[in-house]
Design a protein around this motif. Structure first.
Motif, PDB file in Angstrom:
ATOM      1  N   GLU A 154       0.856  -1.212  -0.196  1.00  0.00           N
ATOM      2  CA  GLU A 154      -0.012  -0.037   0.013  1.00  0.00           C
ATOM      3  C   GLU A 154       0.679   1.204   0.024  1.00  0.00           C
ATOM      4  OE1 GLU A 154      -2.895  -0.170   3.005  1.00  0.00           O
ATOM      5  OE2 GLU A 154      -4.092  -1.869   2.133  1.00  0.00           O
ATOM      6  N   TRP A 359     -15.583   2.937   8.415  1.00  0.00           N
ATOM      7  CA  TRP A 359     -14.085   3.297   7.835  1.00  0.00           C
ATOM      8  C   TRP A 359     -13.807   4.472   8.474  1.00  0.00           C
ATOM      9  CZ3 TRP A 359     -12.934   7.665   5.184  1.00  0.00           C
ATOM     10  CH2 TRP A 359     -11.963   7.705   4.632  1.00  0.00           C
ATOM     11  N   ASN A 364     -10.498  -1.431   8.424  1.00  0.00           N
ATOM     12  CA  ASN A 364     -10.181  -1.623   7.035  1.00  0.00           C
ATOM     13  C   ASN A 364     -11.158  -2.200   6.187  1.00  0.00           C
ATOM     14  OD1 ASN A 364      -7.410  -0.670   7.332  1.00  0.00           O
ATOM     15  ND2 ASN A 364      -6.872  -2.635   8.338  1.00  0.00           N
ATOM     16  N   THR A 386      -5.976   7.032   5.288  1.00  0.00           N
ATOM     17  CA  THR A 386      -6.052   6.133   6.181  1.00  0.00           C
ATOM     18  C   THR A 386      -6.398   7.124   7.535  1.00  0.00           C
ATOM     19  OG1 THR A 386      -3.921   5.933   6.756  1.00  0.00           O
ATOM     20  CG2 THR A 386      -4.522   4.465   5.234  1.00  0.00           C
TER      21      THR A 386
END
Length: 520
Positions: A154, A359, A364, A386
């Motif tokens: 990622e 989220w 995740n 994130t």
């Protein structure tokens, strides 16, 4: 602990083996409630984690032929790849097929998701990319090798594919082009996994080591001993790497020292495993083995905010009648909570909104599952967002901080009532509430509104400042001006004093600082 002398974790052959399949278990994955087992008998079983018995297992087949090679849980759906050249997406609650992806030249051994696409790693000379919504093939990426494993790294947003003959192929999913091929092992690569800009590869029988690679430079960063008969299954959890292999063993490795801490002897070879805070669930030939690791590993996880969401404490807003916190909504969405509420309740279902709210609080989900809502809310750089990255940005946003932690200058006099002896450190109130039980208790019991609380821990301002930064970053980094000995000593009891979440990463951070600065 010696690398060559790991401790053995023993399992109960009567109570910790579950025989639900007739042929080899190939893949294992778990979520909060169930363990999913894919085997070469054309079936996947679903067993409740809280009732580890054959009677409670539910076996179901996705189709009439083609054994499932891998199964992975993403959000509410199961993604399984099969030896009949298909990828199947299933709702495990209804046992009904949601989507089917076809058209591969060979057996599908693993899948990777990126944005609104699914990639099939095929035991043929190709990687197939589909559009998730239409299930149409976007591109066939021709390679030199047949594939056995893969991962989406990622941090670099690259797909790393392990193949027969030991090669790793690197694919840029933005362009669907191959950007690098290099030799990692002398034999087949049965497993690849990645985290934080690093990926790990596992070799087959003649090269059973687990190797570590930099995901940007592709340079070797060392290796673990692996398994003599070949490493197959591999997972990363907390500060550990867990591997299973053809030698009928599961091994637990320390990521920092690369030492093997524990070994588990199974009844059969291990080709699949997954774990939570209490157990490792490992394939052992046709059985599933349950390995108790509770109180053996120092576990931590980034679930403070999910727990914050579920407890509903201190919530000051509702979306679809779900209690939420305005400060978290503003942090993640960059829109006013009232606008977010209107958009969600007008354009999406209650179920879709709940998934997005999870989220928001850090759960995740694949980008596919929340992308539509993110687009509607005009969230910038959503693929890079994130909870951790947003918290790091929040730390630098002084204007949005709404609370002060007043720390007494330990070099001053002992007059506790002298306001001049306290230095005020700005912080977001929701950070203190979500991560520290001490401050949660304070806000629950306080009788009047305040934007300040005094810290009587006796720690220096320098250490408290690093502690506050840790709450945002989940890590500790010192500068040349810091006193490492002082900070480590003062924060040793911080987990207990501040009543941090039991899975806090602070203990690991302090261990690393001790090693870095040679502190006993």
């Amino acid at each position: 602990m010696s690398k060559n002398n790991p401790k053995e974790i023993k399992i109960d052959p009567q109570n910790d083996y579950l025989n639900v399949h007739t042929r080899m278990v190939r893949s294992v994955c778990i979520d909060e409630e169930n363990v999913y087992i894919a085997s070469f008998d054309n079936k996947v079983s679903q067993t409740p984690l809280n009732n580890f018995t054959k009677e409670e297992s539910h076996l179901y087949s996705f189709h009439t032929s083609g054994s499932p090679y891998q199964v992975r849980k993403t959000g509410d759906l199961l993604f399984s790849c099969h030896l009949n050249k298909k990828v199947i997406v299933t709702n495990p609650k209804t046992k009904k097929k949601v989507k089917e992806f076809v058209g591969c030249k060979g057996q599908v051994v693993q899948t990777v998701s990126y944005k609104n696409r699914i990639y099939a790693l095929v035991d043929a000379n190709e990687v197939v990319c589909w559009d998730y919504e239409s299930t149409e093939v976007i591109k066939r990426i021709t390679t030199k090798d047949k594939h056995l494993s893969g991962t989406l790294e990622e941090e670099t947003a690259k797909i790393f594919v392990g193949a027969r003959h030991g090669n790793v192929t690197v694919i840029d999913p933005e362009t669907n082009e191959i950007i690098k091929v290099f030799k990692a092992h002398t034999t087949n690569i049965d497993g690849i996994i990645s985290r934080d800009g690093i990926f790990y590869t596992t070799g087959d029988v003649n090269d059973g080591s687990i190797k570590i690679w930099d995901a940007k430079s592709y340079e070797s960063l060392g290796n673990f001993g692996g398994h003599e008969a070949g490493s197959v299954a591999i997972r990363l959890k907390w500060n550990y790497l867990i591997s299973g292999g053809n030698d009928k063993k599961v091994k637990i490795w320390d990521l920092d020292t690369k030492q093997c801490l524990y070994v588990v002897n199974l009844n059969g070879i291990c080709w699949g495993l997954d774990l939570n805070e209490k157990y490792i669930y490992a394939g052992s030939r046709v059985s599933l083995a349950r390995i108790n690791i509770e109180n053996k590993l120092d576990t931590y996880s980034e679930n403070s905010f999910i727990e914050f969401f579920k407890t509903q404490k201190f919530s000051d807003f509702e979306i679809f009648n779900y209690p939420v916190h305005k400060s978290i909504i503003k942090l993640r969405c960059s829109k006013e909570p009232e606008e977010v509420k209107k958009i969600l309740e007008t354009n999406f279902s209650r179920e879709e909104a709940f998934k997005f709210l999870e989220w928001i609080y850090g759960k995740n989900y694949s980008l596919i599952q929340v992308q539509k809502i993110a687009n509607k809310l005009e969230i910038v750089d959503f693929k890079k967002k994130t909870l951790k990255s947003d918290l790091i940005k929040a730390y630098s946003d002084e204007d949005s901080k709404d609370f002060f932690l007043a720390v007494k200058d330990i070099d001053g006099d002992d007059d506790d009532d002298d306001e001049n002896e306290f230095e005020e450190i700005p912080v977001h109130k929701f950070i203190l509430i979500a991560k520290c039980g001490l401050f949660r208790d304070f806000f629950e019991n306080i009788q009047e509104e305040t934007n300040k609380v005094q810290d009587y821990s006796g720690k220096s301002i320098e250490s408290i400042e690093h502690f506050i930064k840790y709450l945002y970053f989940d890590s500790l980094e010192l500068t040349a001006d810091d006193d490492p000995q002082l900070i480590v000593e003062e924060l040793e009891d911080a987990v207990e004093y501040y009543q941090l979440n039991k899975h806090s990463n602070l203990s690991f951070c302090l261990k690393k600082l001790k090693k870095q600065f040679n502190i006993k």
